[in-house]
Design an enzyme around this catalytic site. Sequence first.
Site, PDB file in Angstrom:
ATOM      1  N   GLY A   1       0.819  -1.201   0.000  1.00 57.31           N
ATOM      2  CA  GLY A   1       0.000   0.000   0.000  1.00 57.31           C
ATOM      3  C   GLY A   1       0.850   1.247   0.000  1.00 57.31           C
ATOM      4  O   GLY A   1       2.063   1.196  -0.214  1.00 57.31           O
ATOM      5  N   ARG A   2       0.195   2.352   0.257  1.00 59.16           N
ATOM      6  CA  ARG A   2       0.869   3.644   0.218  1.00 59.16           C
ATOM      7  C   ARG A   2       1.869   3.792   1.356  1.00 59.16           C
ATOM      8  O   ARG A   2       2.901   4.444   1.211  1.00 59.16           O
ATOM      9  CB  ARG A   2      -0.175   4.761   0.280  1.00 59.16           C
TER      10      ARG A   2
ATOM     11  N   ASN B   1     -10.502   5.700   3.080  1.00 59.28           N
ATOM     12  CA  ASN B   1      -9.793   4.930   2.051  1.00 59.28           C
ATOM     13  C   ASN B   1     -10.586   3.678   1.682  1.00 59.28           C
ATOM     14  O   ASN B   1     -10.016   2.607   1.487  1.00 59.28           O
ATOM     15  CB  ASN B   1      -8.392   4.546   2.542  1.00 59.28           C
TER      16      ASN B   1
END
EC number: 2.7.11.1
Length: 407
Positions: A135-136, A251
């Site tokens: 992920g980020r 998110n």
Amino acid sequence: MTPEKTKEVFQMFKGAPTRRKSENAHSHRVVLNQLQNHPPRNATQSPQRQPRTSESSMDFPRSALRRNSTDTHVFANRTHNHRDINVPACSSEEDRVSTARRNSLFVKRGSVTMEPIKKVDLEEVYTVNKQLGTGRFGFIKLAEHKQSKQRIAIKFFPRPQTKQADFVREYNYSFFLSPHQNIIDTYEGMFQSSDDTAYFFVQEFCPRASLREAVEATNQAGIGEANTKKVFAAVLSAIEFMHDENLVHRNLKAENILIFDANDYSKVKVTDFGLTRKVDTTVKYLEYVNNYHAAELCDTVVNEKLVVNKSTDIWALGIIFFYCMKGKFPWQKASIMCKPYWEWEQWLKRKNPALPKKFNPFSEKALKLFKKSLTPRFKDRWTAKDMRKCLAKEKLLKSVKVAVPYY
């Protein structure tokens, strides 16, 4: 300063103690006694809410700081046989989920502070296997506990790119929200690797797939109305729970919805709380636009300050609903520069009477759900509770008339 305020301040420091001073003094004494003595309460005493000693730094929901009668975390009747990390040694559903834990939120004393994070040698405790996702802010790997042979997921956060406060915030939100049956279980404990390369915490492992993988497996056909209703019953329950605690996920997307049984979609959980914040928190917008972002986010410039609002989750839920039913997204970006979205907005504003073709198969009730979730006017969007009520009984697709053969 007003005369009344001046008089009050004078009384606090020069004269007799006022009511406000006595209350403050009492609260400080309570906090000091807790930090110094930590006396366990009698088991016969009812649970009481403790002072929020970390609210300003961690910004947690109120119910997240409730405690049980012995000041220890109620952990779903789990047995903790692991030497360094508290992970359940048994995997049966009865042991993993208890009524007491699912009905309340508790926290172990000291787990919300910025104390030094314990170092753990992963190779001594776990056999770390393949990477499950990235992920980020980090990545997740599958691991097996050497003692219990139980498979778990470890979420890693590289230290050079991760602030300790951000890691602690995500862990605490994940841990405090996990009592809900439709939110991924996060096990107690924040850790860092012995070589100081990463922070990490431990979560339950999903053996099946994410919603994104389940939908892609249908070859853009969607998972069907019945399965969509099952998925949304679980997801809306989790988001409604978060919104009741004044928390916004921020998110929501198909990748962050886990399907534990891809055959009947009976067990669905929401995960990834790295961007979760309290309502009305001010955040900076990052250059990260995806299919799920609301219209007001797509028109924002980098580093512009935004106020966190529940309506962004509702928009994302509307996109996920369309994605589950159709197997593809209604548009790539909610901007008037994107023709599919521009057509939808024109129809919403009644500037174009023709409904976009992508929405033709949906029933009137389903279209109402889209209008109340995918509207650019964020104040007009439904709540998670409104969406849940709409999806409970209503048909989502138009009835197809079958031609009767003529003999």
